[in-house]
Scaffold this motif. Structure first.
Motif, PDB file in Angstrom:
ATOM      1  N   ALA A   6       0.829  -1.207   0.000  1.00 30.89           N
ATOM      2  CA  ALA A   6       0.000   0.000   0.000  1.00 30.89           C
ATOM      3  C   ALA A   6       0.863   1.257   0.000  1.00 30.89           C
ATOM      4  N   VAL A   7       1.892   1.262   0.830  1.00 35.03           N
ATOM      5  CA  VAL A   7       2.768   2.438   0.913  1.00 35.03           C
ATOM      6  C   VAL A   7       3.485   2.663  -0.412  1.00 35.03           C
ATOM      7  N   GLU A   8       3.990   1.599  -1.016  1.00 36.28           N
ATOM      8  CA  GLU A   8       4.692   1.729  -2.297  1.00 36.28           C
ATOM      9  C   GLU A   8       3.750   2.248  -3.375  1.00 36.28           C
ATOM     10  N   ARG A   9       2.551   1.732  -3.419  1.00 36.99           N
ATOM     11  CA  ARG A   9       1.584   2.202  -4.425  1.00 36.99           C
ATOM     12  C   ARG A   9       1.179   3.645  -4.149  1.00 36.99           C
ATOM     13  N   PHE A  10       1.068   3.993  -2.882  1.00 33.17           N
ATOM     14  CA  PHE A  10       0.746   5.369  -2.514  1.00 33.17           C
ATOM     15  C   PHE A  10       1.839   6.307  -3.027  1.00 33.17           C
ATOM     16  N   GLN A  59       9.507   5.777   7.069  1.00 35.22           N
ATOM     17  CA  GLN A  59       9.410   5.860   5.615  1.00 35.22           C
ATOM     18  C   GLN A  59       7.975   5.901   5.095  1.00 35.22           C
ATOM     19  N   VAL A  60       7.002   5.756   5.985  1.00 40.19           N
ATOM     20  CA  VAL A  60       5.590   5.800   5.568  1.00 40.19           C
ATOM     21  C   VAL A  60       5.131   7.259   5.581  1.00 40.19           C
ATOM     22  N   PRO A  61       4.715   7.780   4.424  1.00 44.96           N
ATOM     23  CA  PRO A  61       4.241   9.169   4.379  1.00 44.96           C
ATOM     24  C   PRO A  61       3.028   9.387   5.293  1.00 44.96           C
ATOM     25  N   ALA A  66      -2.703   8.485   7.132  1.00 47.61           N
ATOM     26  CA  ALA A  66      -4.058   9.027   7.283  1.00 47.61           C
ATOM     27  C   ALA A  66      -5.081   8.144   6.571  1.00 47.61           C
ATOM     28  N   VAL A  67      -4.708   7.604   5.412  1.00 49.66           N
ATOM     29  CA  VAL A  67      -5.604   6.689   4.698  1.00 49.66           C
ATOM     30  C   VAL A  67      -5.870   5.446   5.564  1.00 49.66           C
ATOM     31  N   TRP A  68      -4.803   4.903   6.144  1.00 53.84           N
ATOM     32  CA  TRP A  68      -4.932   3.729   7.015  1.00 53.84           C
ATOM     33  C   TRP A  68      -5.865   4.018   8.188  1.00 53.84           C
TER      34      TRP A  68
END
Length: 96
Positions: A6-10, A59-61, A66-68
């Protein structure tokens, strides 16, 4: 695993797929048979707890985080309340 996807796709701008991956991470995480107990006594599935920890890595924006939390607020509002209470208790305990 899904948190990483999810983070990479974000980061790559694929927000729709990132949202689906976060939702999948929640679905898998909340089905965990093993639980952890927060200081408040709230029991959280261990896999879901692990996902929450992973989403807080540097490393997670913040926007992805916030989406999570938007998904958690929709699917498990009691959990979000328990996490907020834990955070507040930790902060108030650290100031004394």
């Amino acid at each position: 695993m899904y948190i990483g996807y999810a983070v990479e796709r974000f980061r790559n701008g694929n927000l729709e797929q990132a949202n689906r991956d976060f939702e999948t991470a929640y679905e898998w995480g909340h089905k965990s048979r093993h639980t952890r107990k927060l200081n408040s006594g709230y029991e959280i599935p261990e896999a879901l707890f692990s996902a929450i920890v992973r989403v807080h890595h540097n490393q997670v924006p913040a926007e992805a985080r916030a989406v999570w939390y938007g998904i958690l607020e929709k699917e498990a509002p009691d959990l979000v309340s328990a996490l907020n209470a834990e955070l507040m208790a930790t902060r108030s305990g650290g100031e004394g």
